[in-house]
Design a protein around this motif. Structure first.
Motif, PDB file in Angstrom:
ATOM      1  N   PRO A   1      -1.941   2.590   7.416  1.00  0.00           N
ATOM      2  CA  PRO A   1      -2.375   3.115   8.890  1.00  0.00           C
ATOM      3  C   PRO A   1      -1.634   2.960   9.939  1.00  0.00           C
ATOM      4  CG  PRO A   1      -3.708   1.147   8.251  1.00  0.00           C
ATOM      5  CD  PRO A   1      -2.833   1.429   7.044  1.00  0.00           C
ATOM      6  N   GLU A   2      -1.611   3.293  11.146  1.00  0.00           N
ATOM      7  CA  GLU A   2      -0.825   3.287  12.124  1.00  0.00           C
ATOM      8  C   GLU A   2      -0.800   1.921  12.675  1.00  0.00           C
ATOM      9  OE1 GLU A   2       0.306   4.931  16.647  1.00  0.00           O
ATOM     10  OE2 GLU A   2      -1.108   5.866  15.428  1.00  0.00           O
ATOM     11  N   GLU A   3      -1.847   1.254  12.864  1.00  0.00           N
ATOM     12  CA  GLU A   3      -2.024   0.069  13.394  1.00  0.00           C
ATOM     13  C   GLU A   3      -1.317  -0.929  12.543  1.00  0.00           C
ATOM     14  OE1 GLU A   3      -5.437  -3.398  14.734  1.00  0.00           O
ATOM     15  OE2 GLU A   3      -6.012  -1.358  13.430  1.00  0.00           O
ATOM     16  N   TYR A   4      -1.247  -1.030  11.335  1.00  0.00           N
ATOM     17  CA  TYR A   4      -0.616  -2.027  10.501  1.00  0.00           C
ATOM     18  C   TYR A   4       0.970  -1.775  10.590  1.00  0.00           C
ATOM     19  CZ  TYR A   4       0.992  -4.706   6.520  1.00  0.00           C
ATOM     20  OH  TYR A   4       1.756  -5.752   5.885  1.00  0.00           O
ATOM     21  N   LEU A   5       1.203  -0.408  10.421  1.00  0.00           N
ATOM     22  CA  LEU A   5       2.811  -0.174  10.396  1.00  0.00           C
ATOM     23  C   LEU A   5       3.336  -0.682  11.741  1.00  0.00           C
ATOM     24  CD1 LEU A   5       4.496   1.409   8.844  1.00  0.00           C
ATOM     25  CD2 LEU A   5       3.951   3.695   9.933  1.00  0.00           C
ATOM     26  N   ARG A   6       2.755  -0.478  12.772  1.00  0.00           N
ATOM     27  CA  ARG A   6       3.210  -1.175  14.235  1.00  0.00           C
ATOM     28  C   ARG A   6       3.552  -2.607  13.920  1.00  0.00           C
ATOM     29  NH1 ARG A   6       4.357   2.535  17.810  1.00  0.00           N
ATOM     30  NH2 ARG A   6       3.271   4.663  17.740  1.00  0.00           N
ATOM     31  N   LYS A   7       2.395  -3.209  13.554  1.00  0.00           N
ATOM     32  CA  LYS A   7       2.192  -4.595  13.097  1.00  0.00           C
ATOM     33  C   LYS A   7       3.537  -5.219  12.417  1.00  0.00           C
ATOM     34  CE  LYS A   7      -0.573  -8.641  12.012  1.00  0.00           C
ATOM     35  NZ  LYS A   7      -2.190  -9.024  11.605  1.00  0.00           N
ATOM     36  N   ILE A   8       3.603  -4.591  11.350  1.00  0.00           N
ATOM     37  CA  ILE A   8       4.555  -5.096  10.213  1.00  0.00           C
ATOM     38  C   ILE A   8       5.998  -4.856  10.768  1.00  0.00           C
ATOM     39  CG2 ILE A   8       4.854  -2.877   8.787  1.00  0.00           C
ATOM     40  CD1 ILE A   8       5.154  -4.903   6.293  1.00  0.00           C
ATOM     41  N   PHE A   9       6.322  -4.202  11.707  1.00  0.00           N
ATOM     42  CA  PHE A   9       7.574  -3.740  12.333  1.00  0.00           C
ATOM     43  C   PHE A   9       7.661  -4.800  13.369  1.00  0.00           C
ATOM     44  CE2 PHE A   9       7.972   0.235   9.768  1.00  0.00           C
ATOM     45  CZ  PHE A   9       9.383   0.260   9.497  1.00  0.00           C
TER      46      PHE A   9
ATOM     47  N   ALA B   1       7.167   0.749   1.237  1.00  0.00           N
ATOM     48  CA  ALA B   1       8.280   1.333   2.103  1.00  0.00           C
ATOM     49  C   ALA B   1       8.295   0.675   3.303  1.00  0.00           C
ATOM     50  CB  ALA B   1       7.702   2.769   2.317  1.00  0.00           C
ATOM     51  N   ASP B   2       7.090   0.335   3.682  1.00  0.00           N
ATOM     52  CA  ASP B   2       7.053  -0.557   5.222  1.00  0.00           C
ATOM     53  C   ASP B   2       7.932  -1.910   5.202  1.00  0.00           C
ATOM     54  OD1 ASP B   2       5.011  -1.475   3.578  1.00  0.00           O
ATOM     55  OD2 ASP B   2       3.476  -1.304   5.132  1.00  0.00           O
ATOM     56  N   TYR B   3       7.669  -2.539   4.156  1.00  0.00           N
ATOM     57  CA  TYR B   3       8.036  -3.643   3.974  1.00  0.00           C
ATOM     58  C   TYR B   3       9.589  -3.662   3.675  1.00  0.00           C
ATOM     59  CZ  TYR B   3       9.145  -8.499   2.157  1.00  0.00           C
ATOM     60  OH  TYR B   3       9.699  -9.882   2.162  1.00  0.00           O
TER      61      TYR B   3
ATOM     62  N   MET C   1       0.673  -1.094  -0.150  1.00  0.00           N
ATOM     63  CA  MET C   1       0.016  -0.080   0.073  1.00  0.00           C
ATOM     64  C   MET C   1       1.014   1.398   0.096  1.00  0.00           C
ATOM     65  SD  MET C   1      -1.351   0.013   3.746  1.00  0.00           S
ATOM     66  CE  MET C   1      -1.872  -1.750   3.883  1.00  0.00           C
ATOM     67  N   PRO C   2       0.456   2.426  -0.731  1.00  0.00           N
ATOM     68  CA  PRO C   2       1.237   3.510  -0.599  1.00  0.00           C
ATOM     69  C   PRO C   2       1.558   4.240   0.805  1.00  0.00           C
ATOM     70  CG  PRO C   2      -0.729   3.713  -2.129  1.00  0.00           C
ATOM     71  CD  PRO C   2      -0.778   2.512  -1.284  1.00  0.00           C
ATOM     72  N   ILE C   3       2.444   4.846   1.068  1.00  0.00           N
ATOM     73  CA  ILE C   3       2.944   5.375   2.307  1.00  0.00           C
ATOM     74  C   ILE C   3       1.765   6.337   2.958  1.00  0.00           C
ATOM     75  CG2 ILE C   3       4.330   7.114   3.525  1.00  0.00           C
ATOM     76  CD1 ILE C   3       6.535   6.355   1.330  1.00  0.00           C
TER      77      ILE C   3
END
Length: 362
Positions: free
Chosen positions: A198-206, A248-250, A192-194
């Motif tokens: 969502p914050e919830e997913y960003l915290r989960k993937i990290f 970007a997250d991945y 997904m684009p930057i």
């Protein structure tokens, strides 16, 4: 250019290059043409009778001094390549060329995070075939084919939680014993684009892709250091080197996984003085797994050839069996991409542009 990330043609060229740049080929050929020219002429004369004239004509027209010079260059390049490979192996193994001693597969215990599906499932299957007992840490239950296998034990674990990992680690040590192999394989991805992450997913993937590396290693490394024996395998990605549009997250988590591996290897050697505790990092190209559903099709249309999870599992377990640490880019023909940061900026951008065309929805 996206096809450079994985193309059968590139694989074939790389395989041909490995043959041509083998000192076992060019060396004997150089010795033969230098000291036994009559034997070379006899071989060529015999080949003329078998091979078509249009094939042999260019070979016969080459001056012998030119052929000898070419073979000298190939031999030198082959030797440089062999020495470089040996130095790479030594550098990844506390400057030791030989394999680590003391491994007995039926008496080894492995922990595989995310071992219930995908690449992790394939790693578990191959380790068990080797005789290793395997503890699977996952939030998904064991697949049917694993259930009832005495060499596989399942431990429900949320790798994003230090408490959950600690509880699972205590259970592994109590029910199975102290692991000598840790495969940090668990990972998630959702392109997904930057601006839409969502914050919830960003915290989960990290949490899954990066923080879990600390939690599992903190639990299982101390015993390996104490015994000066073990192997920590980190499954990263080609994205460790190439930042991907809509991921970007991945990409950031996999770059973090590479940094984790490099720091861990240095600490084991210099802080803990445990040279026989091995570390390996694996960088697969795009792998066709459920993680990339809805994304793999776009990449394939851009010319990116997807790998299978079985191929990655094969190479991971071969690395473990080698009793050596190291860095693997899969396929090996894409190893050059690990140096992308040293490429000219325009060439880096051409590669990112080509991959982005397949990653971004039209």
């Amino acid at each position: 250019m996206a096809s450079f990330l994985y193309s059968p043609a590139v694989d074939m060229i790389a395989a041909a290059g490995r043959i041509v740049l083998s000192p076992l080929l060019s060396g004997p050929m150089l010795v033969t043409i230098t000291y036994y020219p009559d034997a070379v002429r006899h071989i060529i004369a015999s080949a003329v009778k078998v091979l078509p004239e249009q094939v042999m004509a260019p070979i016969l027209s080459l001056p012998q001094p030119l052929v000898a010079t070419a073979l000298r260059v190939l031999t030198v390049l082959s030797l440089v390549r062999a020495v470089n490979g040996a130095l790479n192996t030594m550098a990844s193994n506390s400057w030791r060329l030989t394999a680590a001693k003391g491994w007995d597969w039926p008496n080894e215990i492995a922990v595989v995070t995310g071992g219930s599906s995908g690449i992790g499932k394939g790693i578990v299957e191959r380790l068990v075939a080797l005789g290793v007992r395997v503890a699977v840490l996952d939030i998904q239950g064991l697949p049917k084919e694993f259930q009832g296998n005495a060499r596989i034990r399942f431990f429900h674990c949320d790798v994003t939680s230090a408490e959950s990992v600690a509880a699972a680690a205590d259970a592994v040590r109590s029910e199975f014993g102290h692991p000598s192999i840790l495969v940090n394989n668990a990972g998630i991805a959702r392109p997904m684009p930057i601006l839409k992450t969502p914050e919830e997913y960003l915290r989960k993937i990290f949490g899954v892709n990066v923080m879990s590396l600390w939690f599992t290693t903190q639990q299982f490394l101390p015993r390996m250091v104490q015994l000066n024996k073990g192997h920590v395998v980190t499954v990263a990605s080609i994205a460790s080197f190439v930042a991907l549009a809509t991921a970007a997250d991945y990409s950031a988590t996999k770059a973090g996984a590479l940094a984790f591996h490099e720091s861990l290897a240095s600490e084991i050697k210099h802080q803990y003085k445990a040279p026989n505790v091995l570390t390996s990092v694996i960088h697969p190209n795009f792998v066709k797994t459920p993680l990339l559903d809805g994304f793999s099709g776009r990449l394939e249309r851009a010319g990116v050839r997807m790998l299978t999870s079985d191929r990655i599992a094969d190479e991971v377990v071969v690395q473990i069996k080698s009793r050596r640490g190291g860095q693997l880019v899969i396929p090996s023909s894409a190893t050059g991409i690990s140096g992308i940061r040293g490429w000219p900026t325009w060439l880096q951008e051409l590669l990112r542009d080509a991959v982005a065309k397949g990653a971004v929805k039209p």
